[in-house]
Design an enzyme around this catalytic site. Structure first.
Site, short mmCIF file in Angstrom:
data_model
loop_
_atom_site.label_atom_id
_atom_site.label_comp_id
_atom_site.label_asym_id
_atom_site.label_seq_id
_atom_site.Cartn_x
_atom_site.Cartn_y
_atom_site.Cartn_z
N TYR A 95 0.74 -1.25 -0.16
CA TYR A 95 0.19 -0.01 -0.02
C TYR A 95 0.87 1.21 -0.04
O TYR A 95 1.59 1.55 1.06
CB TYR A 95 -0.73 0.10 1.29
CG TYR A 95 -1.98 -0.98 1.40
CD1 TYR A 95 -2.22 -1.54 0.25
CD2 TYR A 95 -2.61 -1.24 2.41
CE1 TYR A 95 -3.48 -2.70 0.27
CE2 TYR A 95 -3.64 -2.42 2.45
CZ TYR A 95 -4.06 -3.04 1.51
OH TYR A 95 -5.06 -3.90 1.54
N SER B 175 -22.97 4.17 0.17
CA SER B 175 -22.79 5.17 1.33
C SER B 175 -23.71 6.30 0.34
O SER B 175 -23.98 6.27 -0.69
CB SER B 175 -21.26 5.76 1.64
OG SER B 175 -20.80 6.09 0.38
N ARG C 182 -16.39 -0.35 -1.55
CA ARG C 182 -15.36 0.75 -1.95
C ARG C 182 -15.87 1.94 -1.70
O ARG C 182 -15.85 2.88 -2.52
CB ARG C 182 -14.65 0.47 -3.17
CG ARG C 182 -14.14 -0.75 -3.70
CD ARG C 182 -13.00 -1.41 -2.59
NE ARG C 182 -12.40 -2.61 -3.32
CZ ARG C 182 -11.40 -2.79 -3.23
NH1 ARG C 182 -10.34 -1.94 -2.80
NH2 ARG C 182 -10.94 -3.98 -3.53
N GLY C 183 -17.07 2.28 -0.90
CA GLY C 183 -17.71 3.60 -0.87
C GLY C 183 -19.11 3.64 -1.61
O GLY C 183 -19.73 4.41 -1.32
#
Ligand SMILES: NC(=O)c1ccc[n+]([C@@H]2O[C@H](COP(=O)([O-])OP(=O)(O)OC[C@H]3O[C@@H](n4cnc5c(N)ncnc54)[C@H](OP(=O)(O)O)[C@@H]3O)[C@@H](O)[C@H]2O)c1
Length: 331
Positions: free
Chosen positions: A56, A212, A208-209
Site C-alpha cells: 500500500y 454510502s 469501496r464506498g
C-alpha cells in the site's frame, strides 16, 4: 466496542477493524496528519485491529502506521499485514511472490517500517500460482516459531487452498470481500472457514464506498482512485448500482442511520466470526463506522435488505477482469 476472537486460534480483536489502505492513495489524495489522527481515534475508541499491506503506497502505509504507533503502546494494536503483491515504481501491479525466502525478506522490511518486533497476523495478499500454499504458509510458520509473527492469515483464497493451508498451521482468519453486494463467500468458502475454525475479516463492506451517501450524487473520481477503473463505478453499472443504494437508503432512513452504517450492520449480523474491516482515512468517517456496531438488525430488517438488494443484483464485478483472474477465491 465489543470484541471477538478471529477463528479458534486467532487474536481477540475489536468487533470492527480499521482498513488503512485508503491512507496511502488507493482512493486518491489523503493527508498523513489526518490519517494518524484517524488511527489514534480508532485506538482510543477500542478499535484495535488495523489492517495494512506492505504494497500500500510501496511501504508508505506501514511507515505511516509506524509513525502513529510511535506515541502509543505496541500492545494496544493488533497489526494485520499483507505481503507478496509486487508493484513497480509507477504503481503498476507485477504479480505475486509467495516463495519462502520472499516471505521472510518481506517480513524483515515490514518490521522495520512499522517499528515493531512482531506482526500479529501475517498473510499473503494473494495465492502465488507458482508456489504451493504449503510452502508459503510453512515459511510464515517458521516466522511464528521465531517470534516475528503471532498468527497466520490468508486473503482471497478458495476452499481447497484454505484446507491445504490449515493442514500446515492453524489459520486465524481469511480476509475476503463480503458485503450485501459481494456475497460470493456464501457459496462454500464461509462454510469451509467455519468448519476449519477460521474467522473472516471482511473487506469491501461498503463496496469501496459505493454503499454510502457519497455515491448517491454524481461524484468525480481522480484518475489514481481505484474506483475510476472499477467495473461497479462505470457508466450504466454505476447508474444501476445507485438505484440499489436508493433502496437501501429507504431502509436506512427508517432506522435513522446512514447507508454505510446499514451496510456495516448487515455484515455484522452475519455472525460473530465475521469482522468487518472498514476503510476510513478521516476521523469523521471512522466515527460513522464505529457507530454502526450498535445497530442490531432484526431478522425482518435483514430480510428487507436482502430483498431490496438480492444476491447478484449489483452491476459489475468487484475487480477488473485481470484482477479477478488473480483471485483463487473466484476460481
Ligand atoms: N485482502 C484484500 O485483498 C483487500 C483488498 C482491499 C482492501 N483490503 C483491506 O480492507 C480495508 C477496507 O476495504 P476498502 O477500503 O477497500 O473498502 P470499503 O471499506 O468498502 O470502502 C472504503 C471506502 O469507503 C469510504 N467510506 C468509509 N466510510 C464511509 C462512510 N461512512 N460514508 C461514505 N464513505 C465511506 C472510504 O472513504 P474515505 O477513504 O474517504 O475515508 C473509502 O473510500 C482496506 O483499507 C484494506 O486494509 C483488503
Amino acid at each position: 466496542m465489543n470484541r471477538t476472537q478471529l477463528g479458534k486460534s486467532g487474536p481477540t480483536v475489536s468487533r470492527i477493524g480499521l482498513g488503512a489502505m485508503g491512507m496511502s492513495g488507493a482512493y486518491g489524495e489523503s493527508s498523513d496528519d489526518e490519517s494518524i489522527r484517524t488511527i489514534h481515534a480508532a485506538l482510543d475508541a477500542g478499535v484495535d485491529l488495523v489492517d495494512t499491506g506492505d504494497f500500500y503506497g510501496a511501504g508508505h502505509n506501514e511507515t505511516l502506521i509506524g509513525r502513529a504507533l510511535n506515541e502509543r503502546n505496541r500492545d494496544e494494536v493488533v497489526l494485520s499485514v499483507k505481503f507478496g503483491a509486487l508493484r513497480g515504481p509507477d504503481g503498476s501491479w507485477l504479480g505475486f511472490d509467495g516463495r519462502p525466502n520472499a516471505v521472510k525478506s518481506s517480513l524483515g522490511y515490514t518490521l522495520q517500517r512499522l517499528g515493531v518486533d512482531h506482526v500479529d497476523v501475517y498473510r499473503p495478499a494473494r495465492l502465488d500460482p507458482q508456489v504451493p500454499i504449503e510452502d508459503t504458509v510453512g515459511a510464515i510458520a517458521e516466522m511464528v516459531d521465531a517470534g516475528y509473527v503471532r498468527h497466520i492469515g490468508l486473503s482471497e483464497i478458495g476452499s481447497a487452498t484454505l484446507r491445504r493451508a490449515a493442514a500446515v498451521h492453524p489459520i486465524s482468519d481469511l480476509q475476503i470481500e463480503y458485503s450485501i453486494v459481494s456475497r460470493g463467500i456464501e457459496a462454500d468458502i464461509l462454510d469451509t472457514a467455519r468448519d476449519l475454525g477460521v474467522g473472516i475479516t471482511a473487506y469491501g463492506v461498503l463496496s469501496r464506498g459505493l454503499l454510502s451517501d457519497t455515491f448517491r450524487a454524481p461524484t468525480a473520481l481522480a484518475a489514481n482512485d481505484f474506483r475510476a477503473h472499477s467495473p461497479r463505478f462505470q457508466g450504466e453499472n454505476l447508474t444501476r448500482n445507485r438505484e440499489l443504494v436508493e433502496l437501501l437508503a429507504e431502509i436506512a432512513d427508517e432506522r435513522n442511520v446512514t447507508v454505510a452504517q446499514l451496510a456495516i450492520a448487515w455484515v455484522l449480523s452475519r455472525g460473530d466470526d465475521i469482522v468487518p474491516v472498514v476503510g476510513a482515512r478521516t476521523v469523521e468517517r471512522l466515527t460513522e463506522t464505529i457507530a454502526a456496531e450498535e445497530i442490531l438488525l432484526t431478522s425482518d430488517e435483514v430480510a428487507r435488505i436482502e430483498n431490496a438488494v438480492p444476491k447478484d443484483a449489483v452491476a459489475g464485478e468487484r475487480y477488473a477482469e485481470a484482477q479477478m483472474a488473480q483471485l483463487d477465491s473466484e476460481a
